[in-house]
Design a protein around this motif. Structure first.
Motif, mmCIF file in Angstrom:
data_model
loop_
_atom_site.group_PDB
_atom_site.id
_atom_site.type_symbol
_atom_site.label_atom_id
_atom_site.label_comp_id
_atom_site.label_asym_id
_atom_site.label_seq_id
_atom_site.Cartn_x
_atom_site.Cartn_y
_atom_site.Cartn_z
ATOM 1 N N GLU A 151 2.425 -12.117 0.606
ATOM 2 C CA GLU A 151 1.297 -11.183 0.552
ATOM 3 C C GLU A 151 0.548 -11.156 1.882
ATOM 4 O O GLU A 151 0.132 -10.084 2.343
ATOM 5 C CB GLU A 151 0.331 -11.554 -0.572
ATOM 6 C CG GLU A 151 -0.840 -10.577 -0.674
ATOM 7 C CD GLU A 151 -1.793 -10.878 -1.825
ATOM 8 O OE1 GLU A 151 -2.817 -10.165 -1.932
ATOM 9 O OE2 GLU A 151 -1.525 -11.813 -2.604
ATOM 10 N N LYS A 175 4.895 -6.808 -6.858
ATOM 11 C CA LYS A 175 4.202 -5.934 -7.806
ATOM 12 C C LYS A 175 2.828 -6.497 -8.162
ATOM 13 O O LYS A 175 1.872 -5.745 -8.366
ATOM 14 C CB LYS A 175 5.062 -5.752 -9.058
ATOM 15 C CG LYS A 175 6.341 -4.965 -8.791
ATOM 16 C CD LYS A 175 7.246 -4.925 -10.015
ATOM 17 C CE LYS A 175 8.553 -4.203 -9.707
ATOM 18 N NZ LYS A 175 9.487 -4.235 -10.862
ATOM 19 N N ARG A 176 2.721 -7.815 -8.244
ATOM 20 C CA ARG A 176 1.437 -8.443 -8.581
ATOM 21 C C ARG A 176 0.359 -8.101 -7.566
ATOM 22 O O ARG A 176 -0.782 -7.807 -7.929
ATOM 23 C CB ARG A 176 1.605 -9.977 -8.670
ATOM 24 C CG ARG A 176 0.357 -10.711 -9.151
ATOM 25 C CD ARG A 176 0.386 -12.180 -8.793
ATOM 26 N NE ARG A 176 0.395 -12.382 -7.337
ATOM 27 C CZ ARG A 176 -0.684 -12.269 -6.571
ATOM 28 N NH1 ARG A 176 -1.857 -11.932 -7.093
ATOM 29 N NH2 ARG A 176 -0.596 -12.474 -5.269
ATOM 30 N N PHE A 177 0.721 -8.133 -6.252
ATOM 31 C CA PHE A 177 -0.317 -7.844 -5.258
ATOM 32 C C PHE A 177 -0.374 -6.367 -4.862
ATOM 33 O O PHE A 177 -1.110 -5.982 -3.956
ATOM 34 C CB PHE A 177 -0.214 -8.754 -4.020
ATOM 35 C CG PHE A 177 1.036 -8.636 -3.183
ATOM 36 C CD1 PHE A 177 1.317 -7.498 -2.442
ATOM 37 C CD2 PHE A 177 1.904 -9.715 -3.076
ATOM 38 C CE1 PHE A 177 2.433 -7.412 -1.627
ATOM 39 C CE2 PHE A 177 3.036 -9.648 -2.255
ATOM 40 C CZ PHE A 177 3.294 -8.486 -1.544
ATOM 41 N N ALA A 204 8.493 -9.607 -8.605
ATOM 42 C CA ALA A 204 7.312 -9.746 -9.451
ATOM 43 C C ALA A 204 6.076 -10.048 -8.616
ATOM 44 O O ALA A 204 4.980 -9.537 -8.894
ATOM 45 C CB ALA A 204 7.543 -10.851 -10.481
ATOM 46 N N GLU A 205 6.235 -10.849 -7.581
ATOM 47 C CA GLU A 205 5.095 -11.171 -6.719
ATOM 48 C C GLU A 205 4.620 -9.941 -5.956
ATOM 49 O O GLU A 205 3.417 -9.703 -5.826
ATOM 50 C CB GLU A 205 5.484 -12.296 -5.752
ATOM 51 C CG GLU A 205 4.490 -12.570 -4.636
ATOM 52 C CD GLU A 205 3.097 -12.976 -5.115
ATOM 53 O OE1 GLU A 205 2.177 -12.974 -4.277
ATOM 54 O OE2 GLU A 205 2.929 -13.288 -6.312
ATOM 55 N N ARG A 260 -3.366 -16.669 -1.729
ATOM 56 C CA ARG A 260 -2.421 -15.566 -1.646
ATOM 57 C C ARG A 260 -1.066 -16.126 -1.248
ATOM 58 O O ARG A 260 -0.991 -17.106 -0.496
ATOM 59 C CB ARG A 260 -2.847 -14.535 -0.595
ATOM 60 C CG ARG A 260 -4.163 -13.836 -0.855
ATOM 61 C CD ARG A 260 -4.525 -12.968 0.321
ATOM 62 N NE ARG A 260 -5.851 -12.396 0.184
ATOM 63 C CZ ARG A 260 -6.577 -11.905 1.192
ATOM 64 N NH1 ARG A 260 -6.074 -11.927 2.418
ATOM 65 N NH2 ARG A 260 -7.773 -11.407 0.974
#
Length: 252
Positions: A31, A60-62, A57-58, A27
């Protein structure tokens, strides 16, 4: 009073480039911080505030919530931009993105210190006992009145023990290390961001002195200890080692 937790996040870092995106645990560092802060029961919402598409972007990814901002010289200014457009929140808590082991209870303390009192701003401290740490200008010290209201912050050892014999070890019993986590009333945060650097701030290079010189009631909440932030590669490696040790520890 609704409370918004904000993690100001920028991509670049002088001592550890793009540290918030490091993911040797599986992670990203960001995060980890977001997950830890999300356990604070006082927060009605938690967002990451950034000007970086990579950070966004990171998040939104998690599955986190992101607020895009302009470029800012400090986390406080970034927080203030969010405060200006999120006027449904009365209190904002600044959560540092590089503290993956932050205690959610410390966030709750900060929120309550502003939400439930007349304070315009709040921060954290912990007791000091080590003489070298007390003398180190990298460690900011704070002195308070009996009610916990901040009187002064300094890189110098304060309060200064004039009679060393009265203070075994050279560190006064009421020496406190300042921990750079903050909460604010929304209106005061916006006003603070519009003030120029103050006289004492320019000398000590401590932004919280601007708040004191502006007449702010700044509440200081004491915690026994504080989670380690990640500033260097050694800090990150130590965090990764602690994470893996926890993951492999047998269940009770």
């Amino acid at each position: 009073m609704p409370v918004l937790g904000v993690i100001p996040a920028r991509l670049q870092s002088a001592r550890l480039p793009e540290k918030l995106l490091l993911r040797e645990t599986g992670r990203s560092l960001l995060e980890h911080t977001y997950r830890a802060a999300s356990h604070a029961t006082s927060l009605d919402e938690l967002v990451v505030a950034t000007d970086s598409p990579e950070i966004a972007a990171e998040v939104k990814r998690f599955g986190g919530v992101v607020e895009m901002t302009g470029e800012h010289p400090s986390g406080t200014d970034r927080l203030a931009e969010v405060a200006r457009r999120r006027n449904e929140f009365d209190v904002l808590v600044n959560v540092q993105g590089d503290e993956p082991e932050i205690d959610p209870a410390a966030i709750d303390l900060l929120a309550a210190a502003v939400r439930d009192t007349d304070a315009e701003m709040a921060t954290l401290c912990s007791p000091m006992t080590d003489l070298d740490a007390f003398r180190d200008p990298a460690n900011v010290k704070v002195v308070c009145d009996p009610t916990g209201r901040a009187l002064y912050f300094s890189r110098s050892p304060i309060p200064h023990p004039r009679d060393a014999a009265e203070h075994p070890g050279g560190v006064p019993e009421n020496a406190r290390l300042h921990i750079g986590a903050y909460s604010y009333r929304r209106d005061f945060l916006i006003r603070l961001s519009e003030l120029p650097p103050s006289r004492l701030e320019r000398v000590e290079k401590l932004e919280q002195l601007r708040a004191l010189e502006a007449g702010c009631t700044l509440r200081v909440c004491e915690v026994a200890a504080h989670a380690c932030g990640v500033d260097t590669r050694a800090d990150y490696n130590a965090f990764v080692a602690r994470f893996h040790a926890r993951e492999t520890r047998p269940a009770p």
